[in-house]
Design a protein around this motif. Structure first.
Motif, PDB file in Angstrom:
ATOM      1  N   UNK A 135     -23.443 -73.871  -4.460  1.00  0.00           N
ATOM      2  CA  UNK A 135     -23.913 -73.377  -5.758  1.00  0.00           C
ATOM      3  C   UNK A 135     -24.659 -72.067  -5.569  1.00  0.00           C
ATOM      4  N   UNK A 136     -25.510 -72.042  -4.528  1.00  0.00           N
ATOM      5  CA  UNK A 136     -26.279 -70.822  -4.256  1.00  0.00           C
ATOM      6  C   UNK A 136     -25.331 -69.676  -3.943  1.00  0.00           C
ATOM      7  N   UNK A 137     -24.318 -69.962  -3.121  1.00  0.00           N
ATOM      8  CA  UNK A 137     -23.350 -68.934  -2.752  1.00  0.00           C
ATOM      9  C   UNK A 137     -22.679 -68.346  -3.975  1.00  0.00           C
ATOM     10  N   UNK A 138     -22.281 -69.228  -4.867  1.00  0.00           N
ATOM     11  CA  UNK A 138     -21.600 -68.805  -6.093  1.00  0.00           C
ATOM     12  C   UNK A 138     -22.505 -67.899  -6.925  1.00  0.00           C
ATOM     13  N   UNK A 139     -23.742 -68.330  -7.086  1.00  0.00           N
ATOM     14  CA  UNK A 139     -24.666 -67.575  -7.929  1.00  0.00           C
ATOM     15  C   UNK A 139     -24.989 -66.224  -7.288  1.00  0.00           C
ATOM     16  N   UNK A 140     -25.230 -66.229  -5.968  1.00  0.00           N
ATOM     17  CA  UNK A 140     -25.557 -64.979  -5.282  1.00  0.00           C
ATOM     18  C   UNK A 140     -24.394 -63.998  -5.395  1.00  0.00           C
ATOM     19  N   UNK A 141     -23.160 -64.493  -5.125  1.00  0.00           N
ATOM     20  CA  UNK A 141     -21.990 -63.611  -5.202  1.00  0.00           C
ATOM     21  C   UNK A 141     -21.800 -63.073  -6.618  1.00  0.00           C
ATOM     22  N   UNK A 142     -22.032 -63.944  -7.599  1.00  0.00           N
ATOM     23  CA  UNK A 142     -21.845 -63.524  -8.987  1.00  0.00           C
ATOM     24  C   UNK A 142     -22.825 -62.412  -9.344  1.00  0.00           C
TER      25      UNK A 142
END
Lengths: 272, 300
Positions: free
Chosen positions: A30-37
């Motif tokens: 989830x963190x990865x997704x948010x950071x990339x976004x």
């Protein structure tokens, strides 16, 4: 026998380590997704893309229809399975469980063999009416219904099973009709289970991919729901990888909002 | 009681996972010991000279290990057959494939997927990978030709021009997938032709589009199943479908030639084996395998 405090402490530490590791496993993606976004500059402009809006709209619309159909048709089935004693009950019970353990791709192929243009029912229907299910929004709902409805029926059935049938009988003896009893006694009692099944069914239909791709195809505005738009973006559609990330983030936020709403609905039901 | 129960379950799970770990280790150890069997004679089709050329030179360390090849879906059958020949020549090498649309593979490679070789069905997706620095250069190793396919019986489509008839259920690969891009090029060419089916032909055809499939085999499957009245795939895919589908040639003047580039990806382990695989494909033997499946050889 007296356990040593040291063994206790060791157990506590082990549990804590395991729990943190497990929790990290859920948090990191989830963190990865948010950071990339956030990193991708195009995320916000992508949210305005018509393809993204169409996919989100289609997903919300089809999953709503799926859940509505599931409640209308699934609740009686769940009730019969919980209360009724009839021949073939065990078979029906197992049958409804089957899609839960089957991969959705199997569901897609199965739908084709039944409702496809060469399917056992699809072919005569097309011959009589000229209507073919595949590649339609109806096909999207059918795919979702097959894979998602069992989650609701399962939960509703255990909800009905866990309540005391005596209560219903008391209601009947007090002169309440069956329908009135069902809506005033049975449903409120089974409410938490129904709600849980509702959320599971909705989530499963929002996430449906495999059966939809196979049975309904992938066309923007018609059969391309969010998961299909994400995989198309990942596979290189004009939205690109940034699009896949943006779409995933939207789905995440929508899912979170829905969970919050249902949590609140659950609380509200307990208060009243 | 429940505590005791949990204890048992925990122990059992621990034992199981231990077994799994040990088993995995054992399997690996066995795999490691599975040393190269003596080289066997290779395919009879090859001439002695070419067989000599691609046999590893004695004295050099024989190639071993795994090559991970990311390849366009249209290459599934030809590459599997090619790998069989290749592996008999390099018994220490195992070729592992990941087949998908070239566009999906390019995304995966650019995100760091552990591929050693990338075989794309068009130059655009290869450029995508080279631009991101995952490969330095590519070589064309095969060509292919798009064709129209329809279900063997009962299709509303009997000619290329029929694609624009209202009510036709057309399925193409997505516009980002090589065959999807080629399909749209063909439609553009037909629309632009002076004596063609008209300038709005492409638009009318795309109005009939029912699905953007993820790769060429998805298009083929929808046609084989009869869900679609028509689809555009490669000649090589149509050949594999056999009698399930009817092939309609796309008029030569509007058709395009698909060029397949291959590249060794940078900074990957086992580059020597990856190079050997690319060399094999470019060799007369490799080309013979590709031709067997209907691919053309690159223009010299």
């Amino acid at each position: 026998m007296i356990d040593s405090p040291r063994a206790d402490r060791a157990a506590t530490v082990t549990i804590a380590v395991l729990a943190v590791a497990f929790a990290l496993f859920f948090v990191l993606p989830l963190a990865g997704l948010i950071v990339r976004a956030i990193e991708e500059e195009s995320t916000w402009s992508l949210l305005k893309e018509p393809q993204v809006r169409q996919a989100l709209g289609l997903s919300l619309w089809t999953s709503t229809v799926t859940v509505a159909l599931t409640v209308v048709f699934g609740t009686p089935v769940a009730y019969i399975l919980a209360r009724g004693r009839f021949p073939g009950r065990a078979f029906l019970d197992a049958l409804i469980d089957l899609p839960i353990v089957l991969p959705p791709t199997v569901a897609g192929v199965a739908l084709l063999t039944a409702f496809g243009r060469r399917g056992i029912i699809g072919e005569p229907i097309e011959a009589w009416t000229g209507y073919a299910f595949s590649f339609t929004t109806t096909a999207v709902v059918m795919a979702q219904l097959l894979v998602a409805a069992p989650f609701y029926v399962r939960a509703a059935k255990s909800g009905f099973e866990s309540m005391d049938p005596q209560v219903e009988r008391v209601a009947y003896t007090l002169g309440a009709s069956r329908v009135r009893t069902f809506f005033r006694i049975t449903v409120p009692q089974a409410w938490p289970a129904l709600l849980a099944g509702f959320v599971l069914c909705w989530a499963r239909s929002m996430g449906e991919l495999g059966a939809t791709l196979i049975f309904a195809g992938n066309l923007e505005g018609k059969t391309q729901t969010m998961p299909l738009a994400i995989i198309s973006a990942f596979e290189g559609s004009s939205l690109g990888l940034a699009g896949a990330i943006a779409l995933s983030l939207i789905l995440l936020v929508v899912a979170f909002l829905v969970l919050v709403v249902f949590r609140m609905a659950g609380r509200w039901a307990r208060w009243t | 009681m429940s505590l005791a129960n949990h204890g048992t379950i925990f122990l059992r799970a621990a034992a199981l996972s231990l077994l799994a770990v040990l088993g995995g280790g054992l399997a690996q150890a066995c795999g490691g010991e599975d040393d190269s069997p003596p080289p066997t004679a290779t395919s009879g089709a090859s001439t002695p000279a070419t067989a000599m050329a691609s046999t590893p030179t004695p004295g050099l360390v024989p190639l071993r290990g795994e090559i991970v090849v990311f390849a366009a879906s249209s290459l599934i059958d030809a590459f599997k057959a090619g790998a069989e020949v290749f592996e008999t020549r390099h018994p220490g090498v195992k070729v592992t494939f990941n087949f998908a649309s070239s566009s999906a593979l390019a995304t995966q490679i650019n995100e760091g997927a552990p591929a050693g070789v990338f075989a794309s069905a068009d130059l655009a997706q290869m450029k995508n990978v080279i631009d991101k620095g995952a490969a330095a250069e590519s070589t064309i190793f095969a060509t292919n030709v798009p064709v129209l396919v329809t279900p063997a019986k009962g299709s509303a489509v009997t000619s290329f021009e029929d694609l624009a008839k209202p009510g036709v259920r057309l399925v193409l690969a997505g516009p980002e997938v090589p065959i999807g891009r080629y399909s749209r090029q063909v439609l553009d060419n037909a629309s632009a032709a002076a004596s063609g089916p008209g300038p709005d032909f492409g638009k009318r055809v795309l109005d009939n589009l029912k699905s953007n499939e993820a790769n060429v085999r998805g298009v083929l499957a929808k046609v084989q199943l009869g869900e679609a009245d028509a689809g555009i795939v490669y000649t090589t895919d149509a050949a594999i479908a056999g009698s399930d589908v009817k092939v309609i040639e796309i008029p030569l003047a509007w058709n395009v030639t698909a060029e397949y580039p291959i590249a060794i990806l940078k900074d990957r382990p086992n580059a020597a084996a990856a190079e050997a695989w690319v060399e094999f494909l470019l060799s007369p033997d490799g080309q013979a395998v590709l031709r067997e499946f209907g691919f053309g050889s690159p223009a010299p």
